[in-house]
Design a protein around this motif. Structure first.
Motif, PDB file in Angstrom:
ATOM      1  N   PRO A  79       0.714  -1.156  -0.157  1.00 18.44           N
ATOM      2  CA  PRO A  79      -0.049  -0.045  -0.071  1.00 18.44           C
ATOM      3  C   PRO A  79       0.872   1.218  -0.118  1.00 18.44           C
ATOM      4  O   PRO A  79       1.895   1.262   0.784  1.00 18.44           O
ATOM      5  CB  PRO A  79      -0.851  -0.146   1.302  1.00 18.44           C
ATOM      6  N   ARG A  80       0.292   2.403  -0.664  1.00 22.19           N
ATOM      7  CA  ARG A  80       1.092   3.520  -0.876  1.00 22.19           C
ATOM      8  C   ARG A  80       1.403   4.225   0.440  1.00 22.19           C
ATOM      9  O   ARG A  80       0.241   4.057   1.293  1.00 22.19           O
ATOM     10  CB  ARG A  80       0.519   4.474  -1.747  1.00 22.19           C
ATOM     11  N   PRO A  81       2.530   4.591   0.824  1.00 23.63           N
ATOM     12  CA  PRO A  81       2.698   5.245   2.100  1.00 23.63           C
ATOM     13  C   PRO A  81       1.872   6.619   2.354  1.00 23.63           C
ATOM     14  O   PRO A  81       1.429   7.125   1.043  1.00 23.63           O
ATOM     15  CB  PRO A  81       4.108   5.711   2.197  1.00 23.63           C
ATOM     16  N   GLN A  82       1.175   6.955   3.376  1.00 27.19           N
ATOM     17  CA  GLN A  82       0.371   8.007   3.582  1.00 27.19           C
ATOM     18  C   GLN A  82       1.142   9.305   4.045  1.00 27.19           C
ATOM     19  O   GLN A  82       2.318   9.314   4.964  1.00 27.19           O
ATOM     20  CB  GLN A  82      -0.637   7.740   4.760  1.00 27.19           C
ATOM     21  N   LEU A  83       0.670  10.692   3.548  1.00 26.72           N
ATOM     22  CA  LEU A  83       1.534  11.758   3.887  1.00 26.72           C
ATOM     23  C   LEU A  83       0.499  12.668   3.906  1.00 26.72           C
ATOM     24  O   LEU A  83      -0.585  12.900   3.164  1.00 26.72           O
ATOM     25  CB  LEU A  83       2.517  11.807   2.779  1.00 26.72           C
ATOM     26  N   ILE A  84       0.489  13.681   4.872  1.00 26.72           N
ATOM     27  CA  ILE A  84      -0.414  14.919   4.992  1.00 26.72           C
ATOM     28  C   ILE A  84       0.445  15.822   4.702  1.00 26.72           C
ATOM     29  O   ILE A  84       1.509  16.294   5.288  1.00 26.72           O
ATOM     30  CB  ILE A  84      -1.062  14.972   6.257  1.00 26.72           C
ATOM     31  N   VAL A  85      -0.178  16.961   3.981  1.00 26.76           N
ATOM     32  CA  VAL A  85       0.660  18.250   3.674  1.00 26.76           C
ATOM     33  C   VAL A  85      -0.106  19.218   4.423  1.00 26.76           C
ATOM     34  O   VAL A  85      -1.511  19.415   3.897  1.00 26.76           O
ATOM     35  CB  VAL A  85       0.843  18.415   2.377  1.00 26.76           C
ATOM     36  N   VAL A  86       0.432  20.216   5.030  1.00 25.93           N
ATOM     37  CA  VAL A  86      -0.307  21.574   5.711  1.00 25.93           C
ATOM     38  C   VAL A  86       0.294  22.632   5.060  1.00 25.93           C
ATOM     39  O   VAL A  86       1.551  22.699   4.547  1.00 25.93           O
ATOM     40  CB  VAL A  86      -0.429  21.296   6.997  1.00 25.93           C
ATOM     41  N   PRO A  87      -0.363  23.789   4.763  1.00 24.08           N
ATOM     42  CA  PRO A  87       0.169  24.992   4.357  1.00 24.08           C
ATOM     43  C   PRO A  87       0.965  25.677   5.487  1.00 24.08           C
ATOM     44  O   PRO A  87       1.032  25.562   6.737  1.00 24.08           O
ATOM     45  CB  PRO A  87      -1.038  25.974   4.131  1.00 24.08           C
ATOM     46  N   CYS A  88       1.802  26.656   4.829  1.00 22.24           N
ATOM     47  CA  CYS A  88       2.697  27.510   5.807  1.00 22.24           C
ATOM     48  C   CYS A  88       1.799  28.595   6.531  1.00 22.24           C
ATOM     49  O   CYS A  88       0.606  28.314   6.506  1.00 22.24           O
ATOM     50  CB  CYS A  88       3.841  28.237   5.150  1.00 22.24           C
ATOM     51  N   ALA A  89       2.174  29.594   7.067  1.00 24.54           N
ATOM     52  CA  ALA A  89       1.440  30.673   7.566  1.00 24.54           C
ATOM     53  C   ALA A  89       2.035  31.923   7.384  1.00 24.54           C
ATOM     54  O   ALA A  89       3.172  32.166   7.330  1.00 24.54           O
ATOM     55  CB  ALA A  89       1.391  30.458   9.232  1.00 24.54           C
ATOM     56  N   SER A  90       1.170  32.919   7.248  1.00 22.63           N
ATOM     57  CA  SER A  90       1.472  34.498   7.070  1.00 22.63           C
ATOM     58  C   SER A  90       1.982  35.022   8.534  1.00 22.63           C
ATOM     59  O   SER A  90       3.032  35.901   7.995  1.00 22.63           O
ATOM     60  CB  SER A  90       0.192  35.263   6.652  1.00 22.63           C
ATOM     61  N   ARG A  91       1.498  34.612   9.381  1.00 20.75           N
ATOM     62  CA  ARG A  91       2.073  34.830  10.728  1.00 20.75           C
ATOM     63  C   ARG A  91       3.277  34.112  11.192  1.00 20.75           C
ATOM     64  O   ARG A  91       3.180  32.779  11.293  1.00 20.75           O
ATOM     65  CB  ARG A  91       0.925  34.752  11.702  1.00 20.75           C
ATOM     66  N   LYS A  92       4.359  34.563  11.372  1.00 22.36           N
ATOM     67  CA  LYS A  92       5.542  34.118  11.847  1.00 22.36           C
ATOM     68  C   LYS A  92       6.327  34.336  12.970  1.00 22.36           C
ATOM     69  O   LYS A  92       5.998  35.460  13.471  1.00 22.36           O
ATOM     70  CB  LYS A  92       6.588  33.879  10.485  1.00 22.36           C
ATOM     71  N   ALA A 100      10.990  24.812  10.959  1.00 20.63           N
ATOM     72  CA  ALA A 100       9.558  25.325  10.292  1.00 20.63           C
ATOM     73  C   ALA A 100       8.444  25.237  11.443  1.00 20.63           C
ATOM     74  O   ALA A 100       7.560  26.065  11.580  1.00 20.63           O
ATOM     75  CB  ALA A 100       9.271  24.350   9.176  1.00 20.63           C
ATOM     76  N   GLU A 101       8.695  24.300  12.443  1.00 27.99           N
ATOM     77  CA  GLU A 101       7.513  24.079  13.490  1.00 27.99           C
ATOM     78  C   GLU A 101       7.764  25.447  14.384  1.00 27.99           C
ATOM     79  O   GLU A 101       6.677  25.574  15.133  1.00 27.99           O
ATOM     80  CB  GLU A 101       7.839  22.931  14.248  1.00 27.99           C
ATOM     81  N   GLY A 106       0.837  30.931  12.712  1.00 26.89           N
ATOM     82  CA  GLY A 106      -0.351  31.332  12.531  1.00 26.89           C
ATOM     83  C   GLY A 106      -1.446  30.287  12.984  1.00 26.89           C
ATOM     84  O   GLY A 106      -1.266  29.029  13.068  1.00 26.89           O
ATOM     85  N   SER A 107      -2.689  30.654  13.516  1.00 26.64           N
ATOM     86  CA  SER A 107      -3.566  29.826  14.046  1.00 26.64           C
ATOM     87  C   SER A 107      -4.027  28.717  13.189  1.00 26.64           C
ATOM     88  O   SER A 107      -4.334  27.500  13.434  1.00 26.64           O
ATOM     89  CB  SER A 107      -5.037  30.438  14.535  1.00 26.64           C
ATOM     90  N   TYR A 108      -4.238  29.200  11.686  1.00 22.55           N
ATOM     91  CA  TYR A 108      -4.601  28.104  10.925  1.00 22.55           C
ATOM     92  C   TYR A 108      -3.707  27.022  10.690  1.00 22.55           C
ATOM     93  O   TYR A 108      -4.127  25.945  10.852  1.00 22.55           O
ATOM     94  CB  TYR A 108      -4.863  28.738   9.398  1.00 22.55           C
ATOM     95  N   HIS A 109      -2.328  27.469  10.596  1.00 24.62           N
ATOM     96  CA  HIS A 109      -1.564  26.213  10.151  1.00 24.62           C
ATOM     97  C   HIS A 109      -1.265  25.486  11.627  1.00 24.62           C
ATOM     98  O   HIS A 109      -1.174  24.289  11.346  1.00 24.62           O
ATOM     99  CB  HIS A 109      -0.193  27.206  10.093  1.00 24.62           C
TER     100      HIS A 109
END
Length: 253
Positions: A79-92, A100-101, A106-109
């Protein structure tokens, strides 16, 4: 540390899946050391002709191995490995350089990242899509910047594809927890990605969806003495729960 004989780690599976879809079958440079040696020992990968092997524990950009016929069969049967991608944030962060972490605050990120980790339970299976720097691991250090997806200077498709192969994620089954612009950017790499937020009406729906992923599901709640408590495990199920106002179920199992 290598997995038990006969099994493969997430990175080993991801590396084989990526090598399988690479035009020359090259094994991504992200895998090295004992995990790479184990794949070679099983006959799943082999050294490229004319390549003088260096210390396999050292980081390396150039390809040194390619997938074998046995490796292709193993990748096709796995089975193909699973990956989740999240966006960056305007607030840094106010730091000039940070991981990166730590840079993205930003609250959305943070909500998207929390939802992703609640589902997969592994930092290894999570990447941040930065409009400027492309695909980032949480531990990758970056400079502070001011850019959002779609603006001049946004990372290009070819750079993303090269990064994805280097990180051994081109063959993954991908879910994107982000808005439409970031999903469109990610599709340059993964044309069959899953975007559970595609039917959302706005940011409020996005945040509500994220909350369903890291909060206990309704069937796992009961009221005791006026308090609502969880009655069962709610995390690391590798299945994204559906949420109201989102047209797709979001399943990534």
């Amino acid at each position: 540390m290598s997995p038990p004989a006969g099994s493969m780690s997430w990175l080993q599976r991801a590396a084989l899946a990526s090598a399988r879809v690479h035009h020359a079958g090259h094994v991504p440079a992200a895998i090295r050391g004992q995990e790479l040696q184990a794949l070679a020992h099983r006959g799943l990968v082999e050294a490229l002709p004319g390549i003088e092997l260096v210390d396999l524990h050292r980081p390396c950009i150039a390809a040194q191995f390619r997938i074998t016929a046995a490796g292709r069969r193993r990748a096709e049967a796995t089975p193909r490995p699973q990956l989740i991608v999240v966006p960056c944030a305007s607030r840094k962060s106010d730091q000039a350089v940070a991981a990166a972490e730590q840079m993205y605050i930003g609250s959305y990120h943070l909500a998207a990242r929390k939802a992703a980790l609640a589902v997969i339970g592994s930092r290894e299976q999570l990447l941040v899509l930065s409009a400027k720097f492309g695909l980032l691991r949480l531990s990758d250090h970056i400079l502070a910047y001011d850019l959002t997806s779609g603006q001049p200077g946004t990372v290009g498709p070819q750079a993303l594809r090269e990064q994805a192969h280097h990180l051994a994620v081109t063959g993954c089954r991908v879910t994107v927890l982000a808005g439409l612009r970031y999903a469109a950017l990610a599709r340059h790499v993964w044309t069959d990605l899953h975007h559970p937020l595609a039917g959302a009406r706005g940011i409020g729906d996005h945040l509500a969806y994220f909350a369903t992923q890291y909060g206990p599901p309704a069937e796992a709640r009961e009221t005791t003495g006026g308090r609502t408590v969880s009655t069962g495990p709610t995390r690391h199920s590798h299945t994204m729960r559906p949420a109201r106002a989102i047209s797709s179920s979001g399943a990534i199992t």
